[in-house]
Design an enzyme around this catalytic site. Structure first.
Site, PDB file in Angstrom:
ATOM      1  N   LYS A  77       0.858  -1.188   0.000  1.00 24.33           N
ATOM      2  CA  LYS A  77       0.000   0.000   0.000  1.00 24.33           C
ATOM      3  C   LYS A  77       0.889   1.232   0.000  1.00 24.33           C
ATOM      4  O   LYS A  77       1.982   1.221   0.582  1.00 24.33           O
ATOM      5  CB  LYS A  77      -0.879   0.034   1.258  1.00 24.33           C
ATOM      6  CG  LYS A  77      -2.077   0.939   1.142  1.00 24.33           C
ATOM      7  CD  LYS A  77      -3.198   0.258   0.373  1.00 24.33           C
ATOM      8  CE  LYS A  77      -4.410   1.125   0.198  1.00 24.33           C
ATOM      9  NZ  LYS A  77      -5.488   0.388  -0.489  1.00 24.33           N
ATOM     10  N   VAL A 181     -17.121   2.839  -5.011  1.00 27.25           N
ATOM     11  CA  VAL A 181     -17.680   1.630  -4.398  1.00 27.25           C
ATOM     12  C   VAL A 181     -19.133   1.860  -3.975  1.00 27.25           C
ATOM     13  O   VAL A 181     -20.024   1.061  -4.289  1.00 27.25           O
ATOM     14  CB  VAL A 181     -16.822   1.188  -3.177  1.00 27.25           C
ATOM     15  CG1 VAL A 181     -17.448  -0.020  -2.497  1.00 27.25           C
ATOM     16  CG2 VAL A 181     -15.396   0.874  -3.623  1.00 27.25           C
TER      17      VAL A 181
HETATM   18  P1  NAD Z   1     -13.877   7.291  -3.697  1.00 25.19           P
HETATM   19  O1  NAD Z   1     -12.849   8.300  -3.439  1.00 25.19           O
HETATM   20  O2  NAD Z   1     -14.372   7.047  -5.082  1.00 25.19           O
HETATM   21  O3  NAD Z   1     -15.178   7.589  -2.794  1.00 25.19           O
HETATM   22  C1  NAD Z   1     -15.108   7.805  -1.429  1.00 25.19           C
HETATM   23  C2  NAD Z   1     -16.442   8.373  -0.986  1.00 25.19           C
HETATM   24  O4  NAD Z   1     -16.440   8.485   0.426  1.00 25.19           O
HETATM   25  C3  NAD Z   1     -16.750   9.759  -1.541  1.00 25.19           C
HETATM   26  O5  NAD Z   1     -18.132   9.834  -1.860  1.00 25.19           O
HETATM   27  C4  NAD Z   1     -16.442  10.688  -0.367  1.00 25.19           C
HETATM   28  O6  NAD Z   1     -17.187  11.874  -0.415  1.00 25.19           O
HETATM   29  C5  NAD Z   1     -16.890   9.779   0.760  1.00 25.19           C
HETATM   30  N1  NAD Z   1     -16.361  10.131   2.081  1.00 25.19           N
HETATM   31  C6  NAD Z   1     -15.128  10.531   2.429  1.00 25.19           C
HETATM   32  N2  NAD Z   1     -15.074  10.753   3.759  1.00 25.19           N
HETATM   33  C7  NAD Z   1     -16.311  10.459   4.231  1.00 25.19           C
HETATM   34  C8  NAD Z   1     -16.885  10.482   5.511  1.00 25.19           C
HETATM   35  N3  NAD Z   1     -16.183  10.827   6.586  1.00 25.19           N
HETATM   36  N4  NAD Z   1     -18.196  10.128   5.633  1.00 25.19           N
HETATM   37  C9  NAD Z   1     -18.909   9.752   4.555  1.00 25.19           C
HETATM   38  N5  NAD Z   1     -18.413   9.696   3.309  1.00 25.19           N
HETATM   39  C10 NAD Z   1     -17.133  10.064   3.159  1.00 25.19           C
HETATM   40  O7  NAD Z   1     -13.324   5.945  -3.043  1.00 25.19           O
HETATM   41  P2  NAD Z   1     -13.754   4.459  -3.372  1.00 25.19           P
HETATM   42  O8  NAD Z   1     -12.873   3.941  -4.434  1.00 25.19           O
HETATM   43  O9  NAD Z   1     -15.223   4.361  -3.516  1.00 25.19           O
HETATM   44  O10 NAD Z   1     -13.280   3.733  -2.024  1.00 25.19           O
HETATM   45  C11 NAD Z   1     -14.094   3.759  -0.871  1.00 25.19           C
HETATM   46  C12 NAD Z   1     -13.534   2.754   0.130  1.00 25.19           C
HETATM   47  O11 NAD Z   1     -13.525   1.462  -0.479  1.00 25.19           O
HETATM   48  C13 NAD Z   1     -12.104   3.007   0.588  1.00 25.19           C
HETATM   49  O12 NAD Z   1     -11.965   2.526   1.909  1.00 25.19           O
HETATM   50  C14 NAD Z   1     -11.285   2.122  -0.322  1.00 25.19           C
HETATM   51  O13 NAD Z   1     -10.058   1.763   0.248  1.00 25.19           O
HETATM   52  C15 NAD Z   1     -12.204   0.936  -0.421  1.00 25.19           C
HETATM   53  N6  NAD Z   1     -11.964   0.104  -1.594  1.00 25.19           N
HETATM   54  C16 NAD Z   1     -12.061   0.628  -2.838  1.00 25.19           C
HETATM   55  C17 NAD Z   1     -11.857  -0.196  -3.915  1.00 25.19           C
HETATM   56  C18 NAD Z   1     -12.031   0.293  -5.331  1.00 25.19           C
HETATM   57  O14 NAD Z   1     -11.938  -0.533  -6.240  1.00 25.19           O
HETATM   58  N7  NAD Z   1     -12.294   1.546  -5.590  1.00 25.19           N
HETATM   59  C19 NAD Z   1     -11.508  -1.539  -3.726  1.00 25.19           C
HETATM   60  C20 NAD Z   1     -11.433  -2.026  -2.425  1.00 25.19           C
HETATM   61  C21 NAD Z   1     -11.669  -1.196  -1.370  1.00 25.19           C
END
Ligand code: NAD
Length: 370
Positions: A77, A181
Site C-alpha cells: 500500500k 464503491v
Molecule cells: P472514492 O474516493 O471514489 O469515494 C469515497 C467516498 O467516500 C466519496 O463519496 C467521499 O465523499 C466519501 N467520504 C469521504 N469521507 C467520508 C466520511 N467521513 N463520511 C462519509 N463519506 C465520506 O473511493 P472508493 O474507491 O469508492 O473507495 C471507498 C472505500 O472502499 C475506501 O476505503 C477504499 O479503500 C475501499 N476500496 C475501494 C476499492 C475500489 O476498487 N475503488 C476496492 C477495495 C476497497
C-alpha cells in the site's frame, strides 16, 4: 496466527520506504507487506491523515485479500500525503517524481485508491510499466467505471442474504460514502429491488425512510455536487447514519468508522465491508455477539484487485465479472460456514483461509521455518 502489531509479524512488512522530495512538496510512504505469492499490488491513497501504521494495516489487508482471491500477488500500500483536492498539475508532478524515486522497486505494482484515479495511472505508465487501473484507451479495464469492487461486494451480500434469510428485493440499505464503491453498490442492489434509505458522502448524510431515488443521487454526483443537495430527504449526522435500522449497512468510505464506542448503535442484519478496515476488532466482536453478519473487507471488496490483476495479465474485460463472482461467492460461503462451524468471527475464518495460502507460498520459497 497472531494479530499484527504496529511493527508487523511473521508475514511482514517486508519493507517500508519513505519518499521525500521537498522541491515538489512530495511526502509518501510505501509499505510492501509480503511478496511470497508475487509482486505486491495495493492502491496509492492520496490523503493527509494516514499514519504509517494505518498504511501497514492497509498493506496487510491487501496481502490477505490477494491471497484469498488466489492471485499471484502479495500485498502493499502507498500513502501520498497530499490533499486529494490539489490541482491536477501539482498531483501529476508529485506522482511522476514519486514513481521515478521507486522505478527500481520491483516488489510493488502501482494501482489506484482513494484520491488517485485512472488518469493518475496513465501518468505513471509514462514512467514505468508496473501499473494497473489504466484507462480503457491505454488498454486498461477501468475498474471504478465498471464498478468491479461493488460487483464483488454485491455477490458477497447475495451469499450473506441467503445465509440470513434476507430477500434483497425487500431489503433496506444504508451506504456510507458515495464514490466508486458506494454508488455502484447502490446501483447493483437497487437494480435487484432493494430500497436505499440513507446515504452519505464527505459533505454529510441524508435519510428518507420511504427510499431515495438513485438516479437523482447519481446525477447530483455527476454534476460535481453532494448527496446533501438531494431535496426530498432529512439531513442527518454521521452518527445518526450508523443508528438507522436497515437490513444491509455498507461502509464505503474511511477506515475505523465503527469502534467499541459506537458499534452498539448499528442496527442491521449484514455489515458488508466495502471500505478497507472500516471497523476495529472490538467493533466486529460486538456485531458478531449481537448476531449481525460481518462480511470482512478483504473477502467482500476484492473485486477491484481481481480486476486489476486480470488487467495486468492481459485478460479480456468480459471475463472480469464472472471471475469476480466465482471467487467472491466461493470465499464468502466458506467464511460464513467456517465462522458458524467453529463459532469464530468471520474475520478469523477469513484470515485463516488467506494466511494459510501465504504461509504455503513462504514455505515453498523457504522464507519461513515451519
Ligand atoms: P472514492 O474516493 O471514489 O469515494 C469515497 C467516498 O467516500 C466519496 O463519496 C467521499 O465523499 C466519501 N467520504 C469521504 N469521507 C467520508 C466520511 N467521513 N463520511 C462519509 N463519506 C465520506 O473511493 P472508493 O474507491 O469508492 O473507495 C471507498 C472505500 O472502499 C475506501 O476505503 C477504499 O479503500 C475501499 N476500496 C475501494 C476499492 C475500489 O476498487 N475503488 C476496492 C477495495 C476497497
Amino acid at each position: 496466527m497472531e494479530q499484527p502489531n504496529s511493527y508487523g509479524d511473521d508475514l511482514g512488512p517486508l519493507k517500508i520506504i519513505h519518499v521525500h522530495q521537498p522541491a515538489v512538496h512530495l511526502r509518501a510512504t510505501l509499505v510492501v507487506d509480503n511478496v511470497a505469492r508475487g509482486p505486491s499490488i495495493g492502491g496509492m491513497r492520496m490523503a493527509q491523515d494516514v499514519s504509517t501504521e494505518e498504511c501497514f494495516r492497509l498493506a496487510r489487508a491487501m496481502t490477505l485479500k490477494n491471497a484469498a482471491a488466489d492471485l499471484p500477488h502479495g500485498g502493499g500500500k502507498m500513502v501520498i500525503y497530499t490533499d486529494p483536492k490539489a490541482p491536477d498539475s501539482e498531483k501529476e508532478l508529485q506522482l511522476r517524481c514519486l514513481v521515478q524515486a521507486l522505478r527500481n522497486e520491483q516488489d510493488y505494482v502501482f494501482a489506484p485508491d482513494m484520491g488517485t484515479n485512472e488518469t493518475c495511472m496513465a501518468w505513471i505508465k509514462d514512467e514505468v510499466d508496473r501499473v494497473v487501473g489504466l484507462p480503457r484507451a491505454l488498454g486498461g479495464i477501468p475498474l471504478d467505471e465498471i464498478g468491479a469492487t461493488a460487483w464483488g461486494l454485491v455477490q458477497a451480500i447475495r451469499v450473506a442474504a441467503d445465509a440470513t434469510a434476507i430477500t434483497i428485493s425487500e431489503s433496506r440499505i444504508v451506504i456510507q460514502g458515495f464514490g466508486a464503491v458506494g454508488k455502484h453498490t447502490a446501483r447493483f442492489l437497487c437494480e435487484q429491488g432493494a430500497t436505499l434509505v440513507a446515504v452519505s458522502d464527505s459533505s454529510g448524510a441524508i435519510y428518507n425512510p420511504a427510499g431515495l431515488v438513485l438516479e437523482t443521487l447519481l446525477q447530483l454526483k455527476q454534476q460535481g455536487g453532494s448527496v446533501t443537495d438531494y431535496a426530498d430527504a432529512k439531513s442527518i449526522t454521521e452518527d445518526e447514519l450508523i443508528a438507522i435500522t436497515c437490513d444491509i449497512w455498507v461502509p464505503a468510505a474511511r477506515p475505523d468508522i465503527l469502534t467499541a464506542s459506537n458499534a452498539d448503535r448499528l442496527d442491521c442484519k449484514i455489515f458488508a465491508q466495502g471500505a478497507n478496515i472500516p471497523a476495529t476488532m472490538a467493533a466486529e466482536q460486538n456485531l458478531h455477539d449481537r448476531g449481525i453478519l460481518v462480511l470482512p473487507d478483504f473477502i467482500a471488496n476484492a473485486g477491484g484487485v481481481i480486476c486489476a490483476a486480470m488487467e495486468y495479465q492481459g485478460a479480456n474485460e468480459s471475463a472480469v465479472f464472472p471471475t469476480i463472482s466465482d471467487k467472491i461467492k466461493r470465499n464468502t460461503a466458506t467464511v460464513i460456514e467456517q465462522s458458524r462451524q467453529q463459532n469464530i468471527l468471520p474475520r478469523a475464518a477469513a484470515v485463516a483461509l488467506a494466511s494459510e495460502r501465504v504461509e504455503a507460498a513462504m514455505k515453498i520459497r523457504r522464507w519461513k521455518l515451519f
